[in-house]
Design a protein around this motif. Structure first.
Motif, PDB file in Angstrom:
ATOM      1  N   PRO A  66     -11.423 -34.081 -35.073  1.00 60.40           N
ATOM      2  CA  PRO A  66     -11.894 -35.092 -36.037  1.00 60.40           C
ATOM      3  C   PRO A  66     -12.987 -36.004 -35.490  1.00 60.40           C
ATOM      4  O   PRO A  66     -13.651 -36.693 -36.255  1.00 60.40           O
ATOM      5  N   GLY A  67     -13.165 -36.041 -34.165  1.00 57.78           N
ATOM      6  CA  GLY A  67     -14.147 -36.940 -33.580  1.00 57.78           C
ATOM      7  C   GLY A  67     -15.544 -36.351 -33.563  1.00 57.78           C
ATOM      8  O   GLY A  67     -15.798 -35.243 -34.043  1.00 57.78           O
ATOM      9  N   ALA A  68     -16.469 -37.125 -32.995  1.00 60.45           N
ATOM     10  CA  ALA A  68     -17.834 -36.647 -32.796  1.00 60.45           C
ATOM     11  C   ALA A  68     -17.919 -35.927 -31.454  1.00 60.45           C
ATOM     12  O   ALA A  68     -17.098 -36.155 -30.558  1.00 60.45           O
ATOM     13  N   ALA A  69     -18.913 -35.053 -31.312  1.00 57.25           N
ATOM     14  CA  ALA A  69     -19.064 -34.304 -30.063  1.00 57.25           C
ATOM     15  C   ALA A  69     -20.533 -33.989 -29.833  1.00 57.25           C
ATOM     16  O   ALA A  69     -21.293 -33.771 -30.785  1.00 57.25           O
ATOM     17  N   ILE A  70     -20.924 -33.996 -28.558  1.00 56.48           N
ATOM     18  CA  ILE A  70     -22.228 -33.481 -28.142  1.00 56.48           C
ATOM     19  C   ILE A  70     -21.933 -32.306 -27.220  1.00 56.48           C
ATOM     20  O   ILE A  70     -21.278 -32.460 -26.189  1.00 56.48           O
ATOM     21  N   ILE A  71     -22.403 -31.126 -27.608  1.00 58.55           N
ATOM     22  CA  ILE A  71     -22.050 -29.896 -26.903  1.00 58.55           C
ATOM     23  C   ILE A  71     -23.317 -29.256 -26.350  1.00 58.55           C
ATOM     24  O   ILE A  71     -24.188 -28.834 -27.116  1.00 58.55           O
ATOM     25  N   VAL A  72     -23.417 -29.208 -25.036  1.00 55.84           N
ATOM     26  CA  VAL A  72     -24.485 -28.460 -24.375  1.00 55.84           C
ATOM     27  C   VAL A  72     -23.938 -27.070 -24.088  1.00 55.84           C
ATOM     28  O   VAL A  72     -22.930 -26.925 -23.397  1.00 55.84           O
ATOM     29  N   SER A  73     -24.573 -26.062 -24.651  1.00 58.21           N
ATOM     30  CA  SER A  73     -24.044 -24.712 -24.471  1.00 58.21           C
ATOM     31  C   SER A  73     -25.135 -23.670 -24.650  1.00 58.21           C
ATOM     32  O   SER A  73     -26.066 -23.862 -25.436  1.00 58.21           O
ATOM     33  N   HIS A  74     -24.996 -22.581 -23.896  1.00 57.09           N
ATOM     34  CA  HIS A  74     -25.843 -21.409 -24.080  1.00 57.09           C
ATOM     35  C   HIS A  74     -25.114 -20.340 -24.889  1.00 57.09           C
ATOM     36  O   HIS A  74     -25.593 -19.213 -24.999  1.00 57.09           O
ATOM     37  N   GLY A  83     -29.430 -20.976 -11.094  1.00 54.02           N
ATOM     38  CA  GLY A  83     -28.341 -20.033 -11.362  1.00 54.02           C
ATOM     39  C   GLY A  83     -28.787 -18.888 -12.241  1.00 54.02           C
ATOM     40  O   GLY A  83     -28.405 -17.730 -12.014  1.00 54.02           O
ATOM     41  N   GLY A  84     -29.623 -19.186 -13.251  1.00 58.90           N
ATOM     42  CA  GLY A  84     -30.122 -18.129 -14.125  1.00 58.90           C
ATOM     43  C   GLY A  84     -31.030 -17.160 -13.400  1.00 58.90           C
ATOM     44  O   GLY A  84     -30.987 -15.947 -13.641  1.00 58.90           O
ATOM     45  N   GLU A  85     -31.853 -17.663 -12.478  1.00 54.41           N
ATOM     46  CA  GLU A  85     -32.752 -16.788 -11.719  1.00 54.41           C
ATOM     47  C   GLU A  85     -31.960 -15.896 -10.762  1.00 54.41           C
ATOM     48  O   GLU A  85     -32.308 -14.717 -10.568  1.00 54.41           O
ATOM     49  N   LYS A  86     -30.877 -16.419 -10.190  1.00 49.11           N
ATOM     50  CA  LYS A  86     -30.029 -15.580  -9.331  1.00 49.11           C
ATOM     51  C   LYS A  86     -29.365 -14.471 -10.153  1.00 49.11           C
ATOM     52  O   LYS A  86     -29.249 -13.327  -9.695  1.00 49.11           O
ATOM     53  N   ALA A  87     -28.938 -14.815 -11.378  1.00 57.67           N
ATOM     54  CA  ALA A  87     -28.323 -13.806 -12.240  1.00 57.67           C
ATOM     55  C   ALA A  87     -29.340 -12.712 -12.580  1.00 57.67           C
ATOM     56  O   ALA A  87     -29.001 -11.517 -12.592  1.00 57.67           O
ATOM     57  N   PRO A  94     -22.207 -11.250 -17.476  1.00 52.60           N
ATOM     58  CA  PRO A  94     -23.613 -11.317 -17.061  1.00 52.60           C
ATOM     59  C   PRO A  94     -24.343 -12.568 -17.539  1.00 52.60           C
ATOM     60  O   PRO A  94     -25.451 -12.841 -17.077  1.00 52.60           O
ATOM     61  N   THR A  95     -23.755 -13.340 -18.471  1.00 53.26           N
ATOM     62  CA  THR A  95     -24.520 -14.429 -19.100  1.00 53.26           C
ATOM     63  C   THR A  95     -24.140 -15.820 -18.618  1.00 53.26           C
ATOM     64  O   THR A  95     -24.658 -16.811 -19.143  1.00 53.26           O
ATOM     65  N   ASN A  96     -23.265 -15.946 -17.626  1.00 53.96           N
ATOM     66  CA  ASN A  96     -22.758 -17.268 -17.249  1.00 53.96           C
ATOM     67  C   ASN A  96     -23.848 -18.297 -16.988  1.00 53.96           C
ATOM     68  O   ASN A  96     -23.696 -19.463 -17.297  1.00 53.96           O
ATOM     69  N   HIS A  97     -24.939 -17.883 -16.366  1.00 53.99           N
ATOM     70  CA  HIS A  97     -25.991 -18.841 -16.021  1.00 53.99           C
ATOM     71  C   HIS A  97     -27.293 -18.575 -16.771  1.00 53.99           C
ATOM     72  O   HIS A  97     -28.332 -19.134 -16.410  1.00 53.99           O
ATOM     73  N   LEU A  98     -27.244 -17.741 -17.789  1.00 53.51           N
ATOM     74  CA  LEU A  98     -28.445 -17.442 -18.559  1.00 53.51           C
ATOM     75  C   LEU A  98     -28.547 -18.391 -19.744  1.00 53.51           C
ATOM     76  O   LEU A  98     -27.557 -18.651 -20.442  1.00 53.51           O
ATOM     77  N   ASP A  99     -29.762 -18.914 -19.993  1.00 53.20           N
ATOM     78  CA  ASP A  99     -29.943 -19.773 -21.151  1.00 53.20           C
ATOM     79  C   ASP A  99     -30.054 -18.914 -22.410  1.00 53.20           C
ATOM     80  O   ASP A  99     -29.978 -17.684 -22.368  1.00 53.20           O
ATOM     81  N   LEU A 100     -30.221 -19.586 -23.559  1.00 51.55           N
ATOM     82  CA  LEU A 100     -30.214 -18.874 -24.839  1.00 51.55           C
ATOM     83  C   LEU A 100     -31.328 -17.841 -24.931  1.00 51.55           C
ATOM     84  O   LEU A 100     -31.121 -16.732 -25.433  1.00 51.55           O
ATOM     85  N   ASP A 101     -32.532 -18.171 -24.422  1.00 50.86           N
ATOM     86  CA  ASP A 101     -33.635 -17.217 -24.474  1.00 50.86           C
ATOM     87  C   ASP A 101     -33.342 -16.000 -23.607  1.00 50.86           C
ATOM     88  O   ASP A 101     -33.631 -14.856 -23.987  1.00 50.86           O
ATOM     89  N   ALA A 102     -32.783 -16.244 -22.411  1.00 47.28           N
ATOM     90  CA  ALA A 102     -32.466 -15.136 -21.509  1.00 47.28           C
ATOM     91  C   ALA A 102     -31.357 -14.257 -22.100  1.00 47.28           C
ATOM     92  O   ALA A 102     -31.376 -13.031 -21.939  1.00 47.28           O
ATOM     93  N   ARG A 103     -30.401 -14.858 -22.784  1.00 48.29           N
ATOM     94  CA  ARG A 103     -29.341 -14.068 -23.422  1.00 48.29           C
ATOM     95  C   ARG A 103     -29.916 -13.176 -24.520  1.00 48.29           C
ATOM     96  O   ARG A 103     -29.517 -12.022 -24.664  1.00 48.29           O
ATOM     97  N   ASP A 104     -30.842 -13.744 -25.295  1.00 48.33           N
ATOM     98  CA  ASP A 104     -31.487 -12.922 -26.329  1.00 48.33           C
ATOM     99  C   ASP A 104     -32.283 -11.782 -25.694  1.00 48.33           C
ATOM    100  O   ASP A 104     -32.308 -10.660 -26.218  1.00 48.33           O
ATOM    101  N   ALA A 105     -32.955 -12.072 -24.571  1.00 49.92           N
ATOM    102  CA  ALA A 105     -33.708 -11.023 -23.867  1.00 49.92           C
ATOM    103  C   ALA A 105     -32.771  -9.932 -23.369  1.00 49.92           C
ATOM    104  O   ALA A 105     -33.096  -8.736 -23.426  1.00 49.92           O
ATOM    105  N   LEU A 106     -31.587 -10.326 -22.869  1.00 49.29           N
ATOM    106  CA  LEU A 106     -30.605  -9.340 -22.405  1.00 49.29           C
ATOM    107  C   LEU A 106     -30.124  -8.470 -23.561  1.00 49.29           C
ATOM    108  O   LEU A 106     -29.993  -7.243 -23.416  1.00 49.29           O
TER     109      LEU A 106
END
Length: 631
Positions: A195-203, A432-436, A456-468
């Motif tokens: 029920p509360g507000a949230a700010i979610i940083v996520s890939h 972390g994304g570059e190491k992945a 494989p996606t733990n450290h990949l951002d949204l663009d990198a996930r789409d590329a994968l």
């Protein structure tokens, strides 16, 4: 009403400006997804909201008396059980329970118990246990000390504590990084009902699409808010980019036309005035930048050579560690066109199965056979620990491709976005994304027929996930995928295998069906958990509450009749006072209206009889209620 207001916020880290007079307002109950490229300042912004980082300018205002919950970077530790660790996160509850044990003042003790009741302190263990169960901790694990668990599992405990607090504002920074698919789906469901507000940083694209009301985009130091989930954000942003590009092209064409006129006629006296006018018009043309985007990220897997079927098969295989089986009696086959995602909770054997396929584990019993020409590419997050921090990506790739020319080594790295600069950077300085991406490049150097991808996606951002996803869609070999990212699973896999109770079985359905199956199982587990978590004292209190509730239900008709009697007595008393006041008025007698005086006296006598009758019934009801409570 705004719960959180960010006004002209400026944040700098090591001399670099991350936010430049950025503003954002979040209303109570609104969930916002915060997106932006790696390094844009998303985590820094959360730290500033939480009060860990002082702004360099502007302000951050949280509503008075609003509570905030955040998953901290430090993992919990110590000998407390998981359940007690989560419960201790509710500071007020813990303090009240401690005070209740030592309070002598009856008035203060009553106040404490009133507050404990208001915050549902007695139901807290069941709520905490339900959250822990959803994040993958069974009843036995919840009783074990925190020190028994690895860092990733401790981060789940930290997440459970933040969720348990049920704050007005919840700050989550990559909450799915340490979760398996099952826990990720549970978290999605939990957030939908939060029920509360949230700010979610996520890939995690699926998490953003399924849980948030709007997307806040942090780009070049500014914050912009777009309603809807991530898919809607991409659609709107693409349309804006197209419109901006078209406007830039129109202005550029107009500018070129004017400049051509100026260049042709500037030197001619007869056209000088017109040329000067064109120059002024050129200066007035708006500057519209075309959308400035980084070069789109692209991955590319080398194409494997053909292989006759079956590519790999196993008969009655059992595999495990130190003589203890994890998976038993496996009879399966894989072919070059298979795209399989493994489902099941952590610890059930998904990574064990991947290691078996990769040749890292030998069968304990049974036979595993494959084509002698089969090449396997194996990616697992733990392989990051095997990288040499002082070496560059080129050093790592050259060791594994000793016969390859330097150009071929660099080409393989470039397939995964590691350009010349990154290829020559020490691993210790890579993100972390570059190491992945380096691990993906190393795993696929030999053009494998089978790709084993374990998270494989733990450290990949949204663009990198789409590329994968695009690269896997174009890949012509087989894929076995383990991932907590539902969007990746849905986009890549065409078959789902469920690992449960030491066996692997096909799951008949898609990811939506799997979500439903998980939620049904979670509801049953939560019901069982609530029963087993209740302490004897809690059980007695709950039974007492049930008894009191049943008694109240049984007494409801009597209490209703008592209230009616009380209301009647009040009406009689009010009318009686009016009549008595009237009869005491000398004016009444001066008029000589004997009929009115007689009527009033008659009514007063009737009211007195009604009052006695109502009082007698009220007393009878009270006696019956007292007898029922005493029995």
């Amino acid at each position: 009403m705004s719960l959180l207001t960010i006004t002209d916020l400026t944040l700098r880290i090591a001399g670099r400006t991350l936010l430049d007079q950025a503003s954002l307002s979040i209303e109570a109950g609104r969930r916002i997804g915060l997106v932006g490229r790696n390094g844009a300042g998303k985590s820094t912004l959360l730290g500033a909201i939480a009060g860990d980082i002082a702004p360099d300018g502007g302000s951050i205002a949280l509503s008075a008396r609003a509570t905030m919950g955040r998953v901290k970077q430090e993992t919990p530790e110590g000998d407390q059980s998981l359940l007690d660790t989560v419960l201790s996160g509710h500071v007020e509850r813990a303090a009240l329970l401690h005070e209740a044990e030592n309070a002598d003042d009856p008035t203060r003790l009553a106040d404490i118990h009133d507050r404990l009741l208001a915050i549902d302190a007695h139901g807290a263990p069941a709520r905490a246990a339900t959250i822990l169960a959803g994040l993958g901790f069974d009843h036995e694990a919840q009783a074990r000390p925190v020190s028994d668990f690895s860092g990733g599992w401790r981060m789940r405990v930290a997440l459970a504590t933040a969720l348990f607090l049920n704050p007005d504002l919840l700050l989550l920074d990559e909450p799915t990084n340490h979760l398996d698919l099952e826990a990720t789906i549970w978290l999605e469901t939990w957030l939908k009902s939060f029920p509360g507000a949230a700010i979610i940083v996520s890939h995690d694209r699926s998490l953003l699409d399924n849980t948030v009301h709007a997307i806040a985009h942090l780009d070049r130091g500014k914050l912009s808010l777009t309603p809807g989930g991530y898919d809607e954000f991409v659609r709107i942003r693409t349309e804006q980019a197209l419109q901006q590009t078209r406007a830039a092209e129109r202005i550029a064409a107009q500018r070129a036309h004017m400049q051509s006129f100026v260049d042709r006629f500037r030197a001619q006296a007869t056209k000088a005035r017109q040329a000067q006018a064109r120059i002024k018009a050129l200066e007035r043309l708006p500057q519209i930048d075309s959308v400035i985007e980084d070069t789109p990220m692209r991955f590319a897997f080398p194409e494997p050579s053909p292989l006759p079927p079956p590519m790999l098969s196993m008969e009655r295989v059992t595999v495990g560690y130190d003589g203890r089986p994890v998976l038993r009696n496996l009879s399966l086959r894989l072919d070059l066109d298979d795209r399989i995602a493994l489902l099941g909770q952590n610890g059930r054997g998904k990574s064990t199965f991947a290691k078996l396929l990769a040749g890292r584990l030998a069968p304990m019993t049974g036979t595993l056979s494959h084509s002698p020409r089969l090449r396997i590419g194996y990616f697992a997050q733990h392989q990051t620990d095997e990288l040499v921090l002082s070496d560059t990506p080129i050093d790592h790739m050259a060791r594994l491709m000793p016969q390859a020319a330097p150009a071929a080594v660099r080409s393989q790295l470039a397939r995964f976005g590691l350009d010349a600069a990154r290829a020559e950077t020490k691993v210790s300085d890579l993100s972390g994304g570059e190491k992945a991406r380096l691990l993906l490049a190393l795993a696929t150097r030999d053009a494998p027929h089978l790709l084993l991808l374990d998270e494989p996606t733990n450290h990949l951002d949204l663009d990198a996930r789409d590329a994968l996803i695009r690269a896997l869609s174009a890949f012509e070999g087989a894929v076995v995928l383990i991932s907590h990212d539902p969007h990746l699973v849905e986009a890549v896999a065409d078959r789902l295998w469920l690992i449960e109770d030491g066996a692997i079985q096909p799951f008949d359905g898609d990811m939506d069906a799997y979500r439903g199956w998980l939620l049904d199982r979670a509801r049953k587990a939560a019901a069982d958990q609530r029963e087993t978590t209740l302490r004897p004292a809690d059980t007695e209190r709950r039974a007492s509450r049930r008894d009191r509730a049943e008694l109240r239900r049984a007494q409801a008709p009597l209490r209703k009749e008592a209230k009616a009697a009380e209301a009647l007595l009040e009406q009689i008393l009010a009318e009686r006072r009016k009549i008595e006041t009237r009869l005491a008025d000398p004016v009444l007698y001066s008029t000589g209206d004997s009929a009115e005086i007689a009527r009033l006296n008659s009514r007063l006598a009737a009211l007195s009889a009604q009052e006695r009758k109502a009082e007698d019934r009220w007393l009878e009801i009270q006696a019956e209620l007292e007898d029922a409570e005493a029995s």
